[in-house]
Enzyme design. Structure first.
Site, short mmCIF file in Angstrom:
data_model
loop_
_atom_site.label_atom_id
_atom_site.label_comp_id
_atom_site.label_asym_id
_atom_site.label_seq_id
_atom_site.Cartn_x
_atom_site.Cartn_y
_atom_site.Cartn_z
N ASP A 66 0.82 -1.20 0.00
CA ASP A 66 0.00 0.00 0.00
C ASP A 66 0.87 1.26 0.00
O ASP A 66 1.93 1.31 0.62
CB ASP A 66 -0.89 -0.02 1.24
CG ASP A 66 -1.79 1.20 1.35
OD1 ASP A 66 -2.65 1.36 0.48
OD2 ASP A 66 -1.61 1.98 2.30
N GLU B 148 1.27 -0.35 -5.14
CA GLU B 148 0.35 0.75 -5.39
C GLU B 148 1.21 2.01 -5.42
O GLU B 148 1.51 2.59 -4.39
CB GLU B 148 -0.72 0.86 -4.31
CG GLU B 148 -1.74 1.94 -4.63
CD GLU B 148 -2.38 2.57 -3.40
OE1 GLU B 148 -3.39 3.26 -3.57
OE2 GLU B 148 -1.87 2.39 -2.29
#
Length: 762
Positions: free
Chosen positions: A431, A484
């Site tokens: 993330d 990401e």
């Protein structure tokens, strides 16, 4: 060692610097005697404490047999809080037990202070170097057997890193949560304290709760801390760690593990269903389902939809439901919201037995400042940077890990790999990578500190990510990592030996932003923004991309994907069908967030399950049938996935037809033209007849999929039957076919002999 007034004062104040030198059985200083000292502040009203010698070499002795143990005397209570001591006329250390008597009842216990450290010198050396491959097997709480005089003693070993603490003790259900009861040992290497604290508790057992009581370097007690390496945690809002059982889960996924490299490779079909476990489905009382209940419902559904992988939003323990797991505190513990470790292992195992891959979201970029967590863990900024310009996240009000500290980097890397090791997951999606890579991320001028070269790159984070990826691919072949990453950082999915970060894939955030921006425009205006949809092909092969329509696109007032679509109800659903079909035809692996597969009408709400009742409406069920069809076509048509990450797998036919808002292109597989798929997308509501579409090979073509089919909720403007090619150069190809372009739709064509078409009327 004799017990001085200062020793007594330090023990009862929970601040003794060397408790193992005074507690337990030790040589009495400057005498030929031994001294036994023990502390029971939580049992300070017991009637008597006796030291019991155990007869040697009696491996089968019953410990409660008077024939095998002998009392050497009652200890004297030397402090009213429960401190007992006795000098013995013995010179050599021996094995013993303590007999406690209260109200005419007695019981035998093993003294924790007669056991040596369970953390070895090699472990500590590797931890200090930041090179321990499995620190989670050494730090934290672990069931363990110790052998004393031939007897196996069952208990739990606890170990924690707190190098700047003046005192650490263990408190929990086994000592009535009294921080004075079990002072831990700061293990020394030579004469130097390592900062790793250890104790073995024979009385501790599986299921009991515990925390660490840590005093800073000045002797100030900090808020009690949960275990950074805890395998299990209490259900929120409680925050203690829980002693978990030894991992004895019997895995049944050997077949999957043997072949998963084929399923996870870059030339494989990868279609990912992103799931928030707490709101996919709930029970009739709107309460969470267990991992096992979720597995029994989610896995058959995912299979029926044709997805190849499930991706879970973070499953590490976290305190606040509204963070969705992206602010974790217990990185090594599957969240107790849905069950325990074995329950989560069952979930993964069941996925694999169904030939479904599983990815999890992982959050190494920041952590919350909750008192029971990692923040100022030993009274110093141990896990986080001290300077807020490096250690504080203004966007999320969280703290940033200090990647420069080798122990912290080791902690994080080991955490990621432990999900692959202990839980068999197939991939790690990292993330917010951009927030890690840039020192000035979301900061104004003078709110950040440049690196040693004066730049904005976080060099320590770069090194951390590279090593994480190297270890993942070396130690767990067949798994993969996903970034990401929302910027143009070069080589995110390039190998580290080629100068990249080493990720397997990168989310294509540019495609997502541009395509959604385009789709939100009224169709009449799209002709003026034609390049928004085609621009992604300029860089489509710079990285190994996954096309994401994730949870981030349906929260915080952004509305659902359906709500982003313009026009009346029919047009909204037609737009979403055309868009999804374009996505599945576009180069790159696929990811779709739950609920989007049936075009949920409202924005995602993490406090309630999806609006499954909307499947009673034909437009919603039609979109669901389309996703099933897209996954079926995608997984059974190599041209749509084999060269997702290679430029030779794509060729434009026409990306300049802005007047009609039509795009057309070809997808190629390893067999080049033989099984090529020709795609046309129309993003206006106008139907076009007798349109020439270039094709790479002569023969009879059929419509492979048409998002305007009636079964999906469309107007049923189809290209039925066989479409013979005409030998005439068109759109850069030697042949063309004559087609009808349906309104607000995407259609795919393939040679008849290459693949049978879907039945659009099924």
């Amino acid at each position: 060692m004799s017990l001085s007034v200062n020793d007594i004062k330090a023990l009862v104040s929970a601040c003794h610097k060397t408790p193992y030198e005074v507690l337990g059985l030790n040589a009495d200083q400057n005498t030929c005697y031994l001294r036994i000292t023990c502390y029971f502040p939580h049992l300070n009203d017991i009637d008597a404490v006796e030291i019991m010698a155990i007869a040697p070499n009696k491996k089968s002795a019953q410990l409660n047999s008077n024939a095998q143990i002998k009392s050497l005397g009652k200890l004297v209570k030397i402090h009213h809080s429960g401190l007992y001591s006795l000098k013995l006329r013995r010179k050599k250390l021996f094995t013993y037990k303590l007999k406690l008597t209260y109200a005419n009842a007695s019981w035998l216990i093993d003294d924790p202070y007669q056991f040596s450290a369970t953390l070895g010198e090699l472990d500590i050396y590797l931890l200090q170097q930041g090179n321990h491959q499995k620190p989670y097997e050494k730090l934290g709480a672990h069931q363990q057997n110790k052998t004393l005089n031939g007897q196996k003693i069952q208990g739990v070993s606890f170990a924690v890193w707190a190098p700047n603490a003046s005192h650490v003790s263990l408190l929990g259900d086994f000592n009535h949560w009294d921080e004075r009861s079990h002072a831990m040992q700061n293990i020394t290497l030579g004469d130097v304290a390592s900062g790793y604290w250890n104790i073995f508790i024979p009385q501790a057992s599986v299921g009991q709760q515990y925390k660490y009581a840590i005093k800073d370097k000045n002797g100030n007690m900090l808020p009690f801390k949960a275990d950074p390496y805890g395998n299990q945690a209490q259900y929120r809002p409680d925050t203690a760690s829980i002693i978990s059982a030894k991992d004895n889960y019997l895995w049944q996924d050997q077949d999957w593990l043997a072949k998963r490299e084929k399923h996870n490779s870059r030339n494989a079909a990868i279609s990912i269903y992103e799931v928030h476990l707490g709101s996919w489905r709930r029970d009739k009382n709107n309460e969470f389902l267990n991992y096992r209940q979720i597995a029994d419902q989610l896995i058959p559904y995912t299979l029926s939809m044709g997805f190849t992988h499930i991706q879970l939003m973070p499953v590490s323990e976290f305190p606040f439901d509204g963070s969705w797991g992206y602010q974790p505190v217990g990185l090594f513990a599957p969240t107790a919201r849905f069950g325990n470790e074995a329950d989560f292992q069952y979930f993964v195992d069941t996925c694999h037995q169904a030939n479904l891959g599983l990815l999890i979201d992982w959050v190494p970029g920041h952590f919350p400042s909750d008192n029971h967590g990692l923040a100022t863990f030993d009274g110093t900024h141990l896990f986080e940077h001290e300077d807020p310009r490096q250690g504080y996240h203004p966007d999320w009000n969280t703290l940033i890990y200090n990647y420069e500290r080798v122990e912290v980097a080791n902690f994080l890397r080991a955490n990621a790999l432990h999900w692959l090791d202990k839980y068999h997951v197939d991939g790690i999606r990292v993330d917010a990578v951009a927030s890690m890579l840039y020192l000035d991320y979301s900061r104004k001028e003078n709110e950040w500190i440049p690196n040693i070269h004066g730049g904005r790159e976080n060099l320590a984070a770069v090194d951390f990510l590279k090593r994480f990826n190297e270890e993942l691919y070396q130690q767990y072949p067949g798994t993969f990592s996903v970034a990401e990453e929302s910027t143009s950082w070069p080589g995110v999915s390039r190998a580290t030996h080629d100068g990249g970060l080493g990720f397997g894939y990168k989310w294509n955030m540019g495609w997502m932003n541009d395509s959604l921006q385009y789709m939100q425009r009224e169709s009449v205006h799209r002709c003026h923004h034609h390049n928004e949809l085609s621009f992604s092909l300029v860089y489509a092969f710079d990285e190994n991309f996954i096309l994401p329509l994730s949870h981030d696109e349906v929260v915080h007032g952004k509305g659902s994907i359906l709500q982003k679509m313009p026009g009346n109800a029919w047009q909204q659903f037609a737009n979403i069908r055309a868009y999804y079909s374009f996505m599945w035809a576009h180069p790159g692996k696929k990811l779709l967030f739950m609920g989007c597969e049936f075009a949920q009408g409202k924005e995602w709400d993490h406090d309630h399950e999806l609006d499954w009742h909307q499947l009673d409406i034909h437009w919603h069920s039609g979109v669901q049938r389309l996703i099933k069809a897209l996954n079926k076509v995608y997984c059974n048509t190599p041209a749509l996935y084999e060269k997702d990450c290679q430029s030779e797998g794509f060729r434009w036919l026409d990306h300049q037809n802005s007047e009609q808002s039509i795009y057309s292109f070809i997808r190629f597989g390893n067999d080049a033209q033989e099984n090529a798929v020709v795609v046309v997308c129309n993003f206006t509501s106008q139907t076009h007849h007798n349109v020439k579409l270039g094709v790479p090979k002569s023969g009879e073509y059929v419509e492979l999929l048409n998002s305007d089919a009636e079964i999906y909720g469309g107007s049923n403007t189809l290209n039925l039957g066989v479409l013979p090619s005409v030998e005439l150069a068109w759109q850069g190809q030697q042949y063309y076919i004559d087609i009808t372009v349906p309104p607000l739709a995407t259609a795919m064509f393939i040679l008849k002999d290459a693949r049978l078409p879907l039945e659009n009327k099924q």
